[in-house]
Design a protein around this motif. Structure first.
Motif, PDB file in Angstrom:
ATOM      1  N   VAL A  52       0.834  -1.204   0.000  1.00 32.34           N
ATOM      2  CA  VAL A  52       0.000   0.000   0.000  1.00 32.34           C
ATOM      3  C   VAL A  52       0.870   1.255   0.000  1.00 32.34           C
ATOM      4  CG1 VAL A  52      -1.630   1.348   1.387  1.00 32.34           C
ATOM      5  CG2 VAL A  52      -2.012  -1.094   1.045  1.00 32.34           C
ATOM      6  N   LEU A  57      -5.100   6.299   0.494  1.00 29.59           N
ATOM      7  CA  LEU A  57      -4.669   4.896   0.574  1.00 29.59           C
ATOM      8  C   LEU A  57      -4.079   4.563   1.943  1.00 29.59           C
ATOM      9  CD1 LEU A  57      -2.961   4.490  -2.897  1.00 29.59           C
ATOM     10  CD2 LEU A  57      -4.883   3.119  -2.063  1.00 29.59           C
ATOM     11  N   LYS A  64      -6.364   2.796   6.945  1.00 28.28           N
ATOM     12  CA  LYS A  64      -7.049   1.530   6.640  1.00 28.28           C
ATOM     13  C   LYS A  64      -8.530   1.764   6.341  1.00 28.28           C
ATOM     14  CE  LYS A  64      -7.256  -3.217   7.765  1.00 28.28           C
ATOM     15  NZ  LYS A  64      -6.664  -4.004   6.744  1.00 28.28           N
ATOM     16  N   ARG A 117      -8.846   2.873   2.671  1.00 25.85           N
ATOM     17  CA  ARG A 117      -7.933   2.210   1.732  1.00 25.85           C
ATOM     18  C   ARG A 117      -8.638   1.511   0.578  1.00 25.85           C
ATOM     19  NH1 ARG A 117      -3.875  -0.870   4.987  1.00 25.85           N
ATOM     20  NH2 ARG A 117      -3.305   1.299   5.407  1.00 25.85           N
ATOM     21  N   ALA A 123      -4.635  -2.792  -1.971  1.00 28.99           N
ATOM     22  CA  ALA A 123      -5.524  -1.762  -1.419  1.00 28.99           C
ATOM     23  C   ALA A 123      -6.963  -2.230  -1.290  1.00 28.99           C
ATOM     24  CB  ALA A 123      -5.460  -0.496  -2.273  1.00 28.99           C
ATOM     25  N   GLY A 169      -7.329  -4.213   1.837  1.00 28.40           N
ATOM     26  CA  GLY A 169      -7.669  -3.000   2.563  1.00 28.40           C
ATOM     27  C   GLY A 169      -8.907  -3.097   3.424  1.00 28.40           C
TER      28      GLY A 169
END
Length: 164
Positions: free
Chosen positions: A36, A86, A89, A92, A148, A152
């Motif tokens: 990420v 990004l 969290k 993301r 991501a 994510g």
């Protein structure tokens, strides 16, 4: 054609550092975080180009586009915003989807520049440029999805997207 190498370095270095760190820790998600961070750094790099080589970026847009310079600045701000989004969290997965959308939506511009040999230096290679750019584009889309979107936290995404 050094830019694709820079992009690959930006993506892989944080990921490889995170992989090395993962060997020494029991913490979960260290490698994903490295991926990420690399993706965010790549989008920050893309964003900077909109402000540093603005004239070359303007040349990438066909003449019929209105307000080409403001459009280049606006897309640079979008890429910067996605890079920042990004990192937490919480945002993301959405940011990852936004990055993938940008990559898909902007790709016709890369085709236009390659066919017309305009824009920053490597675009002036003509259609040969697409032999490098297309695989890089695919890698960036897969990278964004893997680190991501998928990595994510899909719990906040609509059910249809979270099913993957």
């Amino acid at each position: 054609m050094i830019t694709p190498l820079i992009v690959l370095t930006i993506l892989f270095v944080p990921t490889l550092i995170a992989a090395a760190m993962a060997l020494r820790t029991t913490a979960q998600g260290v490698i994903n975080l490295g991926g990420v961070v690399g993706y965010a750094a790549a989008f920050a790099f893309f964003s900077v180009g909109h402000f540093v080589i603005t004239d070359e970026m303007v040349a990438m847009l066909p003449e019929f586009f209105p307000a080409r310079r403001p459009l280049i600045y606006a897309t640079g701000l979008i890429e910067a915003g996605l890079a920042l989004a990004l990192l937490p969290k919480r945002s993301r997965a959405y940011a990852g989807l936004g990055c993938i959308a940008v990559l898909i939506l902007f790709f016709p511009g890369n085709i236009y520049t390659a066919i017309n040999s305009v824009g920053p230096g490597w675009h002036q290679w003509g259609p040969v440029y697409l032999l490098v750019r297309t695989p890089l584009q695919v890698l960036l889309i897969i990278w964004g999805y893997w680190f991501a979107v998928r990595g994510g936290g899909l719990s906040g995404l609509p059910r249809s997207l979270a099913a993957h």
